[in-house]
Design an enzyme around this catalytic site. Structure first.
Site, mmCIF file in Angstrom:
data_model
loop_
_atom_site.group_PDB
_atom_site.id
_atom_site.type_symbol
_atom_site.label_atom_id
_atom_site.label_comp_id
_atom_site.label_asym_id
_atom_site.label_seq_id
_atom_site.Cartn_x
_atom_site.Cartn_y
_atom_site.Cartn_z
ATOM 1 N N CYS A 339 0.846 -1.003 0.057
ATOM 2 C CA CYS A 339 0.110 0.053 -0.108
ATOM 3 C C CYS A 339 1.026 1.241 -0.078
ATOM 4 C CB CYS A 339 -0.823 -0.141 1.173
ATOM 5 S SG CYS A 339 -0.089 -0.448 2.671
ATOM 6 N N SER A 340 0.809 2.106 1.172
ATOM 7 C CA SER A 340 1.844 3.084 1.031
ATOM 8 C C SER A 340 3.182 2.317 1.760
ATOM 9 C CB SER A 340 1.260 4.364 1.803
ATOM 10 O OG SER A 340 0.228 4.690 0.974
ATOM 11 N N ASP A 341 2.751 2.578 3.448
ATOM 12 C CA ASP A 341 4.062 2.117 4.091
ATOM 13 C C ASP A 341 4.233 0.430 4.143
ATOM 14 O OD1 ASP A 341 5.142 4.694 4.514
ATOM 15 O OD2 ASP A 341 3.711 5.049 6.073
ATOM 16 N N GLY A 342 2.931 0.081 3.951
ATOM 17 C CA GLY A 342 2.850 -1.592 3.739
ATOM 18 C C GLY A 342 2.866 -2.039 5.177
ATOM 19 N N ASP A 344 -0.591 -1.258 6.892
ATOM 20 C CA ASP A 344 -1.822 -1.308 7.388
ATOM 21 C C ASP A 344 -2.826 -2.111 6.409
ATOM 22 O OD1 ASP A 344 -1.631 0.322 9.629
ATOM 23 O OD2 ASP A 344 -1.603 2.007 8.477
#
Lengths: 556, 563
Positions: A339-342, A344
């Site tokens: 996802c973004s930071d991986g 959540d």
């Protein structure tokens, strides 16, 4: 203790609306360092209600009325307590104390650091070794000639939020790993989450690439190539970006974004569209409000449900997991999820996929292992997301709530496929917030190690394991077809419903409903007892009297 | 047989049948006067699908290749041209199943479609299948029905002091929709009843429907009083009701219409009980949806369930828009109110709406299930349905003529009985141990009410059934459901008798869409059925073990807590 302005108030009325209580009970309120305790005056019952300070999500004081002043405690497990204090002064003190007590500023104030069950040091250490992730990788058949454990992140050198032990493709050399980590948000390079032995396809996870509009990185491209090669039967991999495509594109302007299919050979990019933590936070608030409505009409309720968007988000997460599971099991294609930071949406999608792919994760122990691996070890920010300390409210979001709910929705669709029952899921949910155990404290493995939580707190898993009898689903049978192989849920909207057991305590407990599960659990226990007795009887020589069976009850 | 004139093509080979939960099959299709029969001719399998034509709610047909074929084969003969074409018939059943038949040959396809259309809605009741159904396992001389009002009365000794059995309606002349015998207060004679009948719509004068043994309070039901615009009143009606509450201070009237609806009814000759004439009765208006609105609600819900949309918002808004769950909520809460008046407050209640044949029966039945343990067993529930729906004159023939798929113009159709079954299912789900029957029974009843081999739900009332000779010429469904083999699958393995009332929660979150019925033909319902099967097996196994190890044993006591 310095935060407690008044340790004891008498003649307080408590209304626990969430347990369906209609009339307030009168008693004494005590504030301790860890709990709010209410003891009923009624000499016959002397019922006690204990509320852990860390479970309190908000403390509200309502305007004074002639009968006194009121404090409303809302808890993170969605219970609501109304406390009526006769003197306004006392009420003010209770309110001020609770506001402070429910918002600890330092880890040292948390309950798990003072919680001291009656165990010695060895037992405590043993409790932490209950959970063994290496054993889980071994169960998947790792390491093998395709995937190996890498020491690249020992001492958290490459990525602070990753665990120290990770599995990567055999051909991914340390320079590739380090290079790829530099090109990924927060250094979260592609690593293995689940290996599917039947098809040799794998579920891997990482964070978004720092590609911006045109950036590229040879090592990262090599890394993805290595992922593909680690699955001998396939000639491409899926890259699943769990974000809505628009959000992913917007990230490019900030130097982040998603993989450019021109730069990476043999990848297929797939967007899922799970919303971000802020959308989820406000969506959950709306569904809590729906649960708290006093006398809603059916229209109010269904409108509220639709308006919250909650089930839509749950469906999106389940769809993401299903896409991954199908790719791995049906197509035999490996999947890289980010996802973004991986930490959540990626954790949600990977863990749902594992539940669908592997029956082991549908057992009591298996679900613990799964949460430990995909959430705890991979650096899901528990303390930030679940507000363990007073901090940025924008960091708080019900990410794992959604995963737990996905499991519940699945268990409603496949009543015989899960070894555990709803109670187990609710217990996990509670402990994620309660801070009674050290398991979910902090935001990553490194933080937990630095705080020496293993020496100063206890692990929740062995405690839940000890209680497993009450968490067992009597309908579960490992050998049954529903329990085996890959789960293929239907995700048509009509298959989803509101999780009453979690969001609506009020309803759950108005009349204690008859529970077939409890009934069947007793049946199962008695059956086992009877079987044993029968076996014993057969050993009795003919003519001998069968042993009496104490407490045996039978249906007429 | 006269059906043959409606059947031009009786057999078609090489037909493909597509049905939910099964792979498509190829085989032979036959149509008879009452059935569609499909036999799979694939090797190794001999699957047969037998469908009662009465179960078909609507069909859609499409024929393909007509134009292209006539273009391609312009030189060939007509029959050849047609044989090159094919058609598809989509069959929508009243049990919500949707089947599809691919039929080679356009003419055959159109013939079959025409036969289905005619034979699935024959007007003449005596031509219906129950009059032709002759299973080898049963004889027409077997007992028909489970009980009668006469038997019911003679068993209820506690009634005999103050209540009597009246046969004023023995030739159905006083009230065409009532059975021949009814229970009324002892102090009212038949002459009075005849006068009261004239004052109530359709002659449905107040009769006893339930006696609460714990406190002697009763539920009465009737139709609306015919006060009309000039507020007529009827002394005998007032006396009858006074006799009902003799000795206690007051009674309640639950009117299933809104105050406004009740007042408006005066304009068309109906009305309500005025305060001045019925001073010891307190009227409660509780509006319940009926008739067309209910039918439309069902149609909308079924449409929403059939939609393969992936959009959650759309589903929830369609579910809300159908209002079906609101109707379930209203029915259960009104029944709860009725039971509360009787059980908690200790008052007798008269229930009516306008005709007294629909919502009146709905809530009086539910209230009895809530209060009375004897109607929660399998036999007890079927007896209750027989008494309160079949004998009390719910017009099944009119209400269940069509279900949710029909495009026919609505007349008297209304899924009141289905709503009852849904409400009973909600009770069953909330009290899984308190009801002696299974979900399978409710599903079976929902199917049988619309299309049946049995005569039980034929006609609109006892008078029609007598005229048709239903008792003599058809078999009884309720008897069939109680045969040992059926009994196994229709009883609830978890059942535990409890004397306590089972108060349903009517909170929206406690009510759910009845998946077993509305999503019956989707695969995930299958997983839930598996779970039910597992429960049954567990309990059976346990029972065997218990029996073999400890013959003299005590009964488990299970507490059902009151709200």
């Amino acid at each position: 203790m310095e935060h407690i302005r008044t340790p004891k108030v008498e003649n307080v009325r408590l209304l626990d609306r969430s347990s369906g209580q209609r009339k307030a009970s009168i008693g004494t309120l005590y504030l301790s360092a860890t709990h709010t305790i209410f003891v009923e005056n009624n000499p016959e019952t002397r019922k006690e209600s204990w509320v852990l300070h860390s479970m309190v999500s908000s403390v509200e004081r309502t305007p004074t009325i002639p009968a006194g002043s009121q404090v409303i405690l809302r808890c993170k497990d969605f219970r609501v307590f109304q406390i009526l204090v006769p003197q306004e002064r006392d009420c003010l003190d209770v309110h001020t104390s609770l506001v402070r007590l429910s918002r600890p500023e330092k880890y040292s104030e948390l309950y798990c650091l003072s919680f001291n069950p009656n165990v010695n040091k060895e037992e405590r250490q043993e409790s932490w070794s209950f959970m063994d992730l290496t054993a889980d990788y071994k169960r998947m058949g790792l390491p093998n000639n395709l995937w190996v454990s890498t020491a690249a992140n020992s001492e958290y050198r490459v990525c602070e939020t990753y665990p120290s032990e990770l599995f990567v493709p055999k051909s991914a050399t340390p320079p590739i790993i380090v290079g790829s980590a530099r090109f990924r948000s927060r250094g979260r390079f592609p690593a293995l989450s689940y290996f599917h032995q039947d098809t040799l396809a794998a579920v891997c996870r990482c964070s978004q690439p720092l590609s911006g509009f045109s950036g590229r990185c040879q090592e990262d491209e090599a890394m993805l190539q290595a992922l593909m090669k680690a699955n001998p039967g396939s000639d491409y991999i899926y890259v699943v970006d769990t974000r809505p495509k628009l959000n992913a594109m917007a990230n490019r302007a900030a130097g982040k974004g998603y993989e450019n299919e021109d730069h990476y050979t043999n990848i297929k990019l797939h967007f899922i569209g799970i919303e971000n933590i802020h959308v989820m936070r406000s969506s959950q608030q709306k569904i809590i409000d729906v649960g708290e409505m006093r006398f809603p009409s059916m229209t109010d309720f269904l409108y509220g449900l639709e308006n919250s968007g909650w089930l839509k988000h749950i469906k999106a997460i389940l769809d993401a997991g299903l896409f991954i599971a199908r790719a791995v099991a049906d197509e035999g294609i490996s999947v890289l999820v980010h996802c973004s930071d991986g930490w959540d949406r990626t954790a949600q999608a990977c863990s749902v996929a594992s539940i669908l792919l592997d029956p082991y994760y549908r057992t009591i122990r298996g679900l613990m292992v799964l949460i430990e691996r995909d959430w705890v070890s991979f650096g899901h920010k528990f303390s930030h997301r679940y507000g363990h300390l007073d901090g940025d409210p924008k960091e708080v979001s019900p990410v794992i709530d959604q995963f737990v709910e996905c499991v519940w929705q699945l268990s409603e669709q496949f009543p015989c496929a899960f070894e555990f029952n709803e109670r187990f899921l609710v217990a996990i949910h509670t402990h994620i917030y309660s801070c009674q155990y050290g398991t979910f404290l902090g935001n990553c493995q490194k933080e937990r190690r630095d705080m020496r939580l293993g020496e100063r707190t206890h692990s929740v898993w062995p405690e839940l394991w000890k209680e497993r009898a009450q968490y067992t689903n009597p309908l579960y049978r490992a050998e049954q077809s529903q329990s085996q192989g890959v789960l293929r849920p239907n995700t048509t909207p009509y298959c989803f419903k509101m999780w009453k057991g979690l969001y609506n305590h009020a309803e759950k407990s108005t009349p204690p409903r008859q529970s077939p599960a409890d009934f069947l659990s007793t049946v199962r226990e008695e059956s086992q007892q009877l079987e044993e007795e029968l076996a014993n009887q057969q050993e009795v020589p003919p003519g001998g009297t069968p042993p009496p069976s104490p407490g045996l009850q039978t249906r007429g | 047989m006269e059906f043959s004139e409606h059947i031009k093509t009786a057999n078609v080979e090489d037909v493909v049948l597509r049905q939910p939960l099964h792979p498509p099959g190829r085989g032979t299709l036959c149509i008879t006067g009452h059935h569609l029969l499909f036999s799979d001719r694939e090797e190794g399998s001999c699957r047969q699908v037998l469908l009662l034509l009465r179960n078909i709610d609507a069909i859609e047909k499409s024929v393909e290749n007509l134009l292209t074929c006539s273009g391609l084969f312009s030189n060939a003969g007509l029959s050849q041209r047609l044989s090159g074409s094919s058609g598809t018939i989509t069959i929508k059943c009243k049990d919500l199943r949707v089947l599809q038949l691919d039929i080679p040959g356009m003419e055959e396809c159109l013939n079959i479609a025409r036969s289905i259309e005619t034979l699935s809605c024959l007007d003449s009741m005596s031509e219906l299948y129950p009059f032709f159904y002759r299973p080898s396992s049963a004889s027409l001389r077997d007992q028909w029905g489970l009980s009668s009002l006469e038997r019911h009365y003679s068993q209820m000794k506690e009634l005999h002091d103050r209540w009597r059995l009246s046969t004023v309606n023995r030739d159905f002349s006083v009230c065409p929709s009532y059975p021949q015998a009814v229970i009324v207060p002892k102090s009212t004679d038949d002459d009075m009843l005849e006068k009261v009948a004239k004052f109530r719509q359709g002659g449905r004068f107040p009769v006893l429907c339930y006696y609460h043994k714990k406190n002697g309070m009763v539920i009465m039901r009737s139709s609306q009083p015919l006060t009309g615009a000039n507020r007529k009143h009827c002394r005998e009606d007032e006396q009858l009701l006074q006799a009902v509450i003799d000795g206690s201070d007051k009674g309640y009237i639950i009117d299933t219409r809104s105050s406004q609806q009740a007042l408006q009814a005066r304009m068309t000759g109906g009305g309500l009980e005025s305060k001045s004439c019925y001073s010891s009765w307190k009227r409660l208006q509780r509006q319940m949806e009926r008739g067309k609105a209910l039918q439309e609600s069902l149609i909308k819900l079924v449409e929403a369930c059939g939609e393969e949309s992936n959009n959650m918002d759309r589903w929830l808004s369609k579910l809300e828009n159908s209002k079906w769950l609101s109707h379930v909520q209203t029915a259960l809460s009104t029944a709860g109110l009725l039971a509360e008046c009787v059980e908690r407050d200790g008052h007798s209640v008269l229930v009516h709406g306008s005709e007294g044949t629909d919502s009146t029966l709905l809530i009086s039945t539910l209230a009895q299930l809530i209060m009375d343990p004897s109607c929660r067993t399998l036999e007890g529930f079927l007896t209750l349905l027989e008494r309160e729906w079949v004998q009390a004159g719910h017009p099944f023939q009119q209400r269940c003529a069509h279900s949710a798929h029909s495009h026919a113009r609505l007349q008297q159709e209304s899924p009141v009985f289905l709503l009852l079954l849904d409400c009973v299912w909600q009770l069953w789900r909330q009290f899984p141990l308190a009801l002696g029957f299974s979900e399978a029974l409710l599903l079976r009843l929902a199917t049988e009410a619309y299309a049946s081999d049995y005569g039980t739900f034929l006609g609109n009332n006892q008078q029609e059934r007598c005229a048709l000779g239903v008792k003599e010429n058809t078999h009884c469904l309720f008897q069939a459901l109680l045969r040992p083999r059926e009994r196994d699958c229709y009883s609830n393995p978890l059942y535990e008798h409890t004397e306590l009332a089972i108060w349903p929660s009517v909170y929206p979150q406690s009510l759910q869409l009845w998946r077993g019925f509305f999503l019956r033909w989707t695969p995930q319902t299958h997983h839930l059925e598996e779970a039910q099967e597992e429960i049954r097996n567990m309990v059976i196994e346990w029972g065997k073990l218990a029996l073999s190890s400890c013959p003299a044993s005590t009964r488990r006591s299970e507490d059902v807590q009151n709200m």
